[in-house]
Design a protein around this motif. Sequence first.
Motif, PDB file in Angstrom:
ATOM      1  N   SER A 240       2.742 -14.096  -1.350  1.00  0.00           N
ATOM      2  CA  SER A 240       1.498 -13.099  -1.105  1.00  0.00           C
ATOM      3  C   SER A 240       1.715 -12.825   0.551  1.00  0.00           C
ATOM      4  CB  SER A 240       0.277 -13.568  -1.301  1.00  0.00           C
ATOM      5  OG  SER A 240       0.233 -13.514  -3.098  1.00  0.00           O
ATOM      6  N   GLY A 241       1.604 -13.869   1.086  1.00  0.00           N
ATOM      7  CA  GLY A 241       1.430 -13.866   2.656  1.00  0.00           C
ATOM      8  C   GLY A 241       2.741 -13.173   3.287  1.00  0.00           C
ATOM      9  N   ALA A 242       4.018 -13.431   2.566  1.00  0.00           N
ATOM     10  CA  ALA A 242       4.882 -12.743   3.271  1.00  0.00           C
ATOM     11  C   ALA A 242       4.887 -11.090   2.853  1.00  0.00           C
ATOM     12  CB  ALA A 242       6.314 -13.162   2.397  1.00  0.00           C
ATOM     13  N   ALA A 243       4.453 -10.611   1.665  1.00  0.00           N
ATOM     14  CA  ALA A 243       4.354  -9.423   1.156  1.00  0.00           C
ATOM     15  C   ALA A 243       3.356  -8.669   2.146  1.00  0.00           C
ATOM     16  CB  ALA A 243       3.881  -9.305  -0.421  1.00  0.00           C
ATOM     17  N   GLN A 244       2.112  -9.242   2.321  1.00  0.00           N
ATOM     18  CA  GLN A 244       0.994  -8.870   3.288  1.00  0.00           C
ATOM     19  C   GLN A 244       1.542  -8.483   4.733  1.00  0.00           C
ATOM     20  OE1 GLN A 244      -1.932 -11.543   2.360  1.00  0.00           O
ATOM     21  NE2 GLN A 244      -2.975 -10.464   0.765  1.00  0.00           N
ATOM     22  N   ALA A 250       5.355  -2.874   8.607  1.00  0.00           N
ATOM     23  CA  ALA A 250       6.091  -1.534   8.158  1.00  0.00           C
ATOM     24  C   ALA A 250       4.686  -0.286   8.430  1.00  0.00           C
ATOM     25  CB  ALA A 250       6.368  -1.428   6.565  1.00  0.00           C
ATOM     26  N   ASN A 251       3.508  -0.745   8.380  1.00  0.00           N
ATOM     27  CA  ASN A 251       2.667  -0.056   8.834  1.00  0.00           C
ATOM     28  C   ASN A 251       2.441   1.120   7.975  1.00  0.00           C
ATOM     29  OD1 ASN A 251       0.583   1.476  10.318  1.00  0.00           O
ATOM     30  ND2 ASN A 251       1.649   2.680  11.500  1.00  0.00           N
ATOM     31  N   THR A 252       2.335   0.688   6.646  1.00  0.00           N
ATOM     32  CA  THR A 252       2.352   1.348   5.356  1.00  0.00           C
ATOM     33  C   THR A 252       1.184   0.932   4.445  1.00  0.00           C
ATOM     34  OG1 THR A 252       3.317   2.455   3.352  1.00  0.00           O
ATOM     35  CG2 THR A 252       3.728  -0.021   3.846  1.00  0.00           C
ATOM     36  N   ASN A 253       0.584   1.915   3.678  1.00  0.00           N
ATOM     37  CA  ASN A 253      -0.583   1.504   2.830  1.00  0.00           C
ATOM     38  C   ASN A 253      -0.330   2.261   1.472  1.00  0.00           C
ATOM     39  OD1 ASN A 253      -1.272   4.193   3.155  1.00  0.00           O
ATOM     40  ND2 ASN A 253      -3.222   3.798   4.130  1.00  0.00           N
ATOM     41  N   ALA A 254       0.984   2.539   1.169  1.00  0.00           N
ATOM     42  CA  ALA A 254       1.218   3.117  -0.036  1.00  0.00           C
ATOM     43  C   ALA A 254       2.516   2.794  -0.624  1.00  0.00           C
ATOM     44  CB  ALA A 254       0.985   4.727  -0.095  1.00  0.00           C
ATOM     45  N   VAL A 255       2.609   1.804  -1.491  1.00  0.00           N
ATOM     46  CA  VAL A 255       3.972   1.383  -2.197  1.00  0.00           C
ATOM     47  C   VAL A 255       4.321   1.736  -3.499  1.00  0.00           C
ATOM     48  CG1 VAL A 255       5.285  -0.692  -2.844  1.00  0.00           C
ATOM     49  CG2 VAL A 255       3.932  -0.909  -0.656  1.00  0.00           C
ATOM     50  N   SER A 256       5.261   2.716  -3.501  1.00  0.00           N
ATOM     51  CA  SER A 256       5.463   3.328  -4.763  1.00  0.00           C
ATOM     52  C   SER A 256       6.397   2.529  -5.659  1.00  0.00           C
ATOM     53  CB  SER A 256       5.894   4.874  -4.682  1.00  0.00           C
ATOM     54  OG  SER A 256       7.363   4.701  -3.873  1.00  0.00           O
ATOM     55  N   THR A 275       0.372 -12.607  -6.859  1.00  0.00           N
ATOM     56  CA  THR A 275       0.590 -11.675  -5.526  1.00  0.00           C
ATOM     57  C   THR A 275       0.324 -10.351  -5.876  1.00  0.00           C
ATOM     58  OG1 THR A 275       2.559 -13.072  -5.039  1.00  0.00           O
ATOM     59  CG2 THR A 275       2.735 -10.757  -4.176  1.00  0.00           C
ATOM     60  N   LEU A 276       0.596  -9.715  -6.977  1.00  0.00           N
ATOM     61  CA  LEU A 276       0.115  -8.236  -7.523  1.00  0.00           C
ATOM     62  C   LEU A 276      -1.292  -8.066  -7.091  1.00  0.00           C
ATOM     63  CD1 LEU A 276       2.509  -7.136 -10.180  1.00  0.00           C
ATOM     64  CD2 LEU A 276       2.688  -6.838  -7.873  1.00  0.00           C
ATOM     65  N   SER A 277      -2.136  -9.014  -7.596  1.00  0.00           N
ATOM     66  CA  SER A 277      -3.676  -9.058  -7.742  1.00  0.00           C
ATOM     67  C   SER A 277      -3.956  -8.830  -6.046  1.00  0.00           C
ATOM     68  CB  SER A 277      -4.081 -10.120  -8.269  1.00  0.00           C
ATOM     69  OG  SER A 277      -3.877 -11.452  -7.441  1.00  0.00           O
ATOM     70  N   ARG A 278      -3.167  -9.409  -5.307  1.00  0.00           N
ATOM     71  CA  ARG A 278      -3.644  -9.213  -3.743  1.00  0.00           C
ATOM     72  C   ARG A 278      -3.295  -7.853  -3.339  1.00  0.00           C
ATOM     73  NH1 ARG A 278      -1.907 -15.059  -3.919  1.00  0.00           N
ATOM     74  NH2 ARG A 278      -3.841 -16.285  -3.938  1.00  0.00           N
ATOM     75  N   LEU A 279      -2.266  -7.697  -3.839  1.00  0.00           N
ATOM     76  CA  LEU A 279      -1.620  -6.168  -3.171  1.00  0.00           C
ATOM     77  C   LEU A 279      -2.219  -4.904  -3.623  1.00  0.00           C
ATOM     78  CD1 LEU A 279       2.340  -7.204  -3.192  1.00  0.00           C
ATOM     79  CD2 LEU A 279       0.275  -7.228  -1.219  1.00  0.00           C
ATOM     80  N   SER A 280      -3.349  -5.043  -4.732  1.00  0.00           N
ATOM     81  CA  SER A 280      -3.552  -4.010  -5.245  1.00  0.00           C
ATOM     82  C   SER A 280      -4.287  -2.742  -4.202  1.00  0.00           C
ATOM     83  CB  SER A 280      -4.863  -4.530  -6.118  1.00  0.00           C
ATOM     84  OG  SER A 280      -5.988  -4.880  -5.450  1.00  0.00           O
ATOM     85  N   VAL A 282      -2.829  -1.662  -1.912  1.00  0.00           N
ATOM     86  CA  VAL A 282      -1.459  -0.935  -1.400  1.00  0.00           C
ATOM     87  C   VAL A 282      -0.575  -0.376  -2.136  1.00  0.00           C
ATOM     88  CG1 VAL A 282      -1.673  -2.110   0.781  1.00  0.00           C
ATOM     89  CG2 VAL A 282      -0.162  -2.944  -0.648  1.00  0.00           C
ATOM     90  N   LEU A 283      -0.663  -0.617  -3.510  1.00  0.00           N
ATOM     91  CA  LEU A 283       0.232  -0.232  -4.424  1.00  0.00           C
ATOM     92  C   LEU A 283      -0.181   1.024  -5.036  1.00  0.00           C
ATOM     93  CD1 LEU A 283       0.842  -3.554  -6.527  1.00  0.00           C
ATOM     94  CD2 LEU A 283       2.435  -2.566  -4.793  1.00  0.00           C
ATOM     95  N   ARG A 284       0.256   2.222  -5.215  1.00  0.00           N
ATOM     96  CA  ARG A 284      -0.035   3.454  -5.464  1.00  0.00           C
ATOM     97  C   ARG A 284      -0.517   3.216  -7.178  1.00  0.00           C
ATOM     98  NH1 ARG A 284       4.444   7.697  -3.215  1.00  0.00           N
ATOM     99  NH2 ARG A 284       3.855   7.910  -1.358  1.00  0.00           N
ATOM    100  N   ASP A 285      -1.220   4.091  -7.631  1.00  0.00           N
ATOM    101  CA  ASP A 285      -1.932   3.841  -9.028  1.00  0.00           C
ATOM    102  C   ASP A 285      -0.576   3.877 -10.132  1.00  0.00           C
ATOM    103  OD1 ASP A 285      -4.403   3.686  -8.155  1.00  0.00           O
ATOM    104  OD2 ASP A 285      -4.900   5.843  -8.274  1.00  0.00           O
ATOM    105  N   ASN A 286       0.488   4.839  -9.631  1.00  0.00           N
ATOM    106  CA  ASN A 286       1.492   4.827 -10.779  1.00  0.00           C
ATOM    107  C   ASN A 286       2.959   4.376 -10.000  1.00  0.00           C
ATOM    108  OD1 ASN A 286       1.806   6.712  -8.245  1.00  0.00           O
ATOM    109  ND2 ASN A 286       2.724   8.326  -9.695  1.00  0.00           N
TER     110      ASN A 286
END
Length: 358
Positions: A240-244, A250-256, A275-280, A282-286
Amino acid sequence: MSVGIIAAGCSFPSGPTLALADIAVRTQFSLTRQHPFVVDRCDKPVKASYFPQHELTFDISRWQVIADNAVEDALLSAGEYAALPSRLWLILPPAERPGVPLTLASALTASISLRLPDCLQIVVLRGGHAEAGNAILQIRQLQTQDRALTIDIVVAVESWLPPETLMWLEDQHLLHNSHSFYKGEARSNPYGRIPSEGAAVLILVQEKSLPCWCHLQGISTGQERVLRDDDQPCLALGLSGAAQAAIKLANTNAVSHLFTDVNGEIYRFDEYGFTLSRLSGVLRDNFQRVAPVLASGDLGCASLITHLALAAWQLKAETETGTETGILVLSSSDDHQRCAVVLKPLIQGVEKHDNHQY
């Protein structure tokens, strides 16, 4: 400064080139069969994913052929840029792992360097699934310092197929569908990995110095304190730390798209769940999950470069149509190493680059 991917290649049983590997992953086409002469503790054949061959041998020559195929795939994609001065980074499994040939590093560096007309340096790194992240971090630093145009060629090669390696995995109950006796009956393991063999290649360069498929905008590594055999639960703090950190760089808030190396082990699923619960946020809904292991089998130390090659190929194709997207590639491992990488497309599908003489 980010680095760009100008070419890539890979080779695994259901995807002997990068273009075919992309199709195999999209269709979840896998080549899994019984190992010709390795059995589990209940005397049942072990299942694995491997290239068909008239006389199956799992010696060092097999590693060389697989590596050469992936390198050729990448160099063809690179075209004239393959002649530029280069550094070779070779990612291999730990030397002490059962079944890994003693002369593997020297044999592969000798055969691969013959294909590189101006190879300035060779670096060999050994480790698990996420080890390639350390090579990319070093490359990013070197590319920042470089005044002359130099390409960095990362080659990762893996094979779980030697009998000694398969028995080592079997002893740890890590083989999917292997059998153990329970109350006098042979019962199969519904979890664990499908061992495979393969190689992958990335060719990296300074951002905007050459036409690129995509940009590697963020990368971060981490250490997971709790491993599979530990008594404590794994809360995925390292991954999770590495992903965040990679997403922030990358200065992004939308991972597709999310590429993972989940391989059928309960430990890995728990780790990715946290990990996914902590990235919710920045992950797009779809957003789309991509699990190449369903097609390739477990590729060990070659998995991260394979997944980055597949992601770069996808971005290259989508960039040509002007599609804006971002891809997060997560890598866990049997050891403490964790890695996350963010790839982003070229701006408006077209990139301006400086002219260099070579």
